[in-house]
Write an enzyme that holds these catalytic residues in place. Structure first.
Site, PDB file in Angstrom:
ATOM      1  CD  GLU A 156      -3.140  -0.819   0.248  1.00 46.49           C
ATOM      2  OE1 GLU A 156      -3.120   0.176  -0.481  1.00 46.49           O
ATOM      3  OE2 GLU A 156      -4.040  -1.678   0.192  1.00 46.49           O
TER       4      GLU A 156
ATOM      5  NE  ARG B  24      -3.881   2.952  -0.685  1.00 44.60           N
ATOM      6  CZ  ARG B  24      -5.141   2.930  -0.276  1.00 44.60           C
ATOM      7  NH1 ARG B  24      -5.734   4.022   0.125  1.00 44.60           N
ATOM      8  NH2 ARG B  24      -5.821   1.803  -0.245  1.00 44.60           N
TER       9      ARG B  24
ATOM     10  CG  ASP C 210      -6.570  -7.169  -7.864  1.00 43.72           C
ATOM     11  OD1 ASP C 210      -5.632  -7.567  -7.159  1.00 43.72           O
ATOM     12  OD2 ASP C 210      -7.363  -6.279  -7.501  1.00 43.72           O
TER      13      ASP C 210
ATOM     14  CD  GLU D 253     -11.082  -1.151  -8.604  1.00 46.24           C
ATOM     15  OE1 GLU D 253     -12.212  -0.807  -8.189  1.00 46.24           O
ATOM     16  OE2 GLU D 253     -10.052  -1.067  -7.898  1.00 46.24           O
TER      17      GLU D 253
HETATM   18  C1  DMJ Z   1      -6.624   1.031  -4.850  1.00 42.93           C
HETATM   19  O1  DMJ Z   1      -5.750   1.132  -3.789  1.00 42.93           O
HETATM   20  C2  DMJ Z   1      -5.937   0.563  -6.086  1.00 42.93           C
HETATM   21  O2  DMJ Z   1      -6.732   0.771  -7.201  1.00 42.93           O
HETATM   22  C3  DMJ Z   1      -5.589  -0.888  -6.020  1.00 42.93           C
HETATM   23  O3  DMJ Z   1      -5.097  -1.298  -7.241  1.00 42.93           O
HETATM   24  C4  DMJ Z   1      -6.813  -1.718  -5.723  1.00 42.93           C
HETATM   25  N1  DMJ Z   1      -7.513  -1.240  -4.587  1.00 42.93           N
HETATM   26  C5  DMJ Z   1      -7.790   0.175  -4.488  1.00 42.93           C
HETATM   27  C6  DMJ Z   1      -9.018   0.640  -5.208  1.00 42.93           C
HETATM   28  O4  DMJ Z   1     -10.052  -0.218  -5.297  1.00 42.93           O
END
Ligand code: DMJ
Length: 631
Positions: A157, A161, A289, A441
């Site tokens: 994370e 981010r 994913d 998404e």
């Molecule tokens: C975000 O932190 C990013 O898009 C990540 O790839 C997946 N989860 C969240 C949004 O849903």
């Protein structure tokens, strides 16, 4: 933090001063005369009137959204919503990592702020041309942001981010403040990779650099977390000229690939101590994913010079088609389901909203970021790419439907599709899955599909979704400011608010909506890759670096490797003799052309019994119980 509660203003039961701590009075004030009291009362009334006027004018700046607007108006409306969300945060929780818009409160995750909301929003502020807000955020980064304190952060994370946000801000502004902080953070994160295999642990201590394992899931890491660090670390290397970030993140890919996953699909857990996959569950949603996302994006990031990532990506697409795509009833639309028991088990028709990034990835892989019209003219356009694009279009329709078919016009977190002929509704939503986290998404997908096709329908769908967000996730804080929050139930037109704003609402959802309606094409998709948190990085030539690993020639998959057909004209191909050793770093192995009508059969993957993994199996009761080792 001091709060001003307008509701208490003038109330006989809770006068304002009662909110303040009681200080002993130094002397007893004389009682004011009746005249003074009358004057004070008038001043008080005047203040009430001024105060009310202020909040009426300050409250919702936008009118209810019209159904037919120009795209430029839609773009401006998205910016307004962004600024409302941002202003509320600035007003009530500036600098803090978490924000609760309904109560107007915030808090830090650790003893000091990490910049969770500010850093994640930097590039959106810049793209939306919010100059004053950007200047304030930049100043905060310069004066407040440091990554040298005793706190355990999640490696993934924090990478996507914070590191992602700093690097894209540096790219867009060319401002070294951001690169300095990115390098500090990159150095702190490196500790997380210090494991036996190079697969990082879940967390790292920013101060000591100690890697800290996951306390759950038998110590395993989420596969998506291990394989979604590379764009950021490689770009940091490119910018600083230091190889160490690149090497650390790249090693993960080599270790993951040495598992030789069947049909390119991988379980959603991996063990940092053995480098082996853990469990059988495979999915394109939560925890799986982003592995697939960064395969293609690494290949694009370095301008197609790393064919191994293209091969891994193509293998995974073939695997998805073979094992994960189903058709729902009665509409017949395609979905991407889950493999709860690995490739040998059946397909579960459950799909996370998170999966909606995938059609955009398929379309990006097919077009390389060009428009469909341009891509079709390229010499390497072929039936495979056309089929990928078509599947992307079908899945986009499904993702839109996940919004369209609910009473709020917002998608739930997870849906279960119907595959039974006798039932006449396409999907059900279980009680536990009804919430909406303002995830990006689907609007991200609509942005890609619009850029590739220029089909207005994608903008219309995006605008519908935007209106639903405004209608159902809007909240007014106690101080009368407007903000936006998560909601608990998309199946009710009066959903409860969850009093939380995720940073990706600003970093991703509103950014993609803004870019969807923006004609200026600020970030051409054939020149940029977005990291998974929507931070745009420029594609670059990888010199002086090169891919530090390759598949061993004895790897059965090397025999059926696909040529990198996207942008293959740019790739330098050098024949390499099979010496039994791995080819020199940076070289591309020439492989015979595949006869499509009569494709060579993949050599059966000889599965060596991995002694180390077997030992693990004996030691770890959880593993043994679930036979959760992929060897
Ligand atoms: C975000 O932190 C990013 O898009 C990540 O790839 C997946 N989860 C969240 C949004 O849903």
């Amino acid at each position: 933090m001091d709060k001003f509660h307008p509701k208490s203003f003038g109330s006989p039961t809770l006068p304002l001063y009662k909110d303040k701590p009681h200080a002993p009075l130094a002397f007893a004030p004389a009682r004011p005369s009746q005249r003074t009291r009358r004057t004070l009362f008038r001043v008080f009334l005047l203040l009430v009137v001024l105060y009310t006027l202020f909040y009426i004018l300050r409250a919702p700046s936008h009118k209810p959204l019209e159904s037919a607007v120009s795209w430029d108006t839609a773009r401006q409306q998205v910016k307004d919503v962004f600024l409302e969300s941002w202003d509320l945060y600035v007003q009530q929780a500036w600098g803090m990592d978490e924000f609760r818009p309904e109560s107007g409160t915030g808090k830090n995750m650790g003893p000091r702020p990490l910049g969770w909301i500010i850093v994640d929003s930097l590039d959106t502020l810049w793209l939306m041309d919010a100059k004053d807000e950007f200047a304030r955020a930049r100043k905060w980064v310069q004066t407040e942001l440091k990554y040298d304190f005793d706190y355990n952060v999640n490696v993934f994370e924090t990478t996507i981010r914070m590191l992602g946000g700093l690097l894209s801000a540096h790219h867009l502004l060319g401002d070294d403040v951001f690169l300095d902080r990115a390098a500090d953070l990159g150095n702190a994160l490196l500790g997380g990779y210090k494991t036996k295999t190079g697969i990082p642990e879940l967390s790292v201590n920013l101060l000591s650099g100690e890697a800290l394992p996951n306390k759950f899931d038998g110590g395993a890491l989420l596969t998506a977390e291990a394989a979604t660090l590379q764009l950021e670390m490689r770009y940091l290397s490119k910018l600083t000229g230091e190889l160490l970030y690149w090497k650390a993140a790249e090693k993960v890919m080599a270790v993951l690939d040495s598992n030789q996953p069947d049909d390119g699909l991988v379980p959603i857990y991996v063990r940092p101590d053995t480098g082996k996959y853990h469990g059988l569950l495979m999915r394109m949603g939560l925890r799986g994913d982003l592995y697939y996302e960064y395969l293609l994006k690494q290949y694009l990031q370095t301008n197609h010079k790393e064919p191994v990532y293209w091969d891994m990506y193509r293998e995974s697409v073939a695997g998805v088609r073979k094992h994960m795509v189903g058709a729902l009833k009665p509409s017949g639309l395609k979905f991407v389901g889950e493999l709860e028991n690995g490739l040998a088990g059946g397909l579960s028709p459950k799909m996370d909203h998170l999966v909606c990034f995938y059609p955009g990835l398929l379309a990006l892989g097919a077009t390389n970021g060009l428009t469909l019209k341009e891509a079709r003219k390229l010499p390497h356009w072929d039936a495979e790419k056309a089929a990928d694009f078509q599947l992307a279009e079908e899945l986009t329709h499904l993702c839109y439907k996940m919004y369209h078919d609910t009473p709020t016009g917002l998608a739930p977190e997870i849906v279960v599709f119907n595959t039974d002929e006798s039932v006449d509704s396409d999907m059900t939503v279980r009680a536990a899955d009804r919430h909406n986290l303002q995830r990006p998404e689907t609007v991200e997908l609509l942005y890609y599909m619009y850029k590739f096709t220029k089909d207005e329908k994608y903008r219309k769908w995006g605008y519908e979704i935007f209106k639903s967000f405004v209608k159902h996730t809007r909240v007014v804080s106690p101080a009368g400011f407007v903000g936006y929050t998560l909601i608990d139930n998309v199946m009710s037109t009066a959903p409860l608010l969850r009093n939380n704003m995720e940073s990706f609402w600003l970093a991703e959802t509103l950014k993609y909506l803004y870019l969807l309606f923006d004609d200026s094409d600020q970030l051409p998709l054939d020149k940029y890759v977005f990291n998974t948190e929507a931070h745009p990085f420029p594609r670059f030539d990888m010199e002086p670096f090169s891919t530090g690993w390759s598949r061993h020639p004895s790897d059965p998959r090397s025999r059926v490797v696909h040529l990198p057909s996207v942008g293959a004209d740019e790739a330098v191909k050098k024949p390499v003799k099979d010496t039994g050793k791995a080819p020199p770093v940076g070289d591309t192995v020439e492989v015979p052309k595949v006869d499509k009508k009569n494709p060579p059969q993949a050599a059966p993957v000889a599965k060596k019994v991995d002694k180390e993994a077997q030992e693990e199996l004996k030691k770890d009761p959880l593993l043994a119980e679930n036979k959760k080792v992929a060897v």
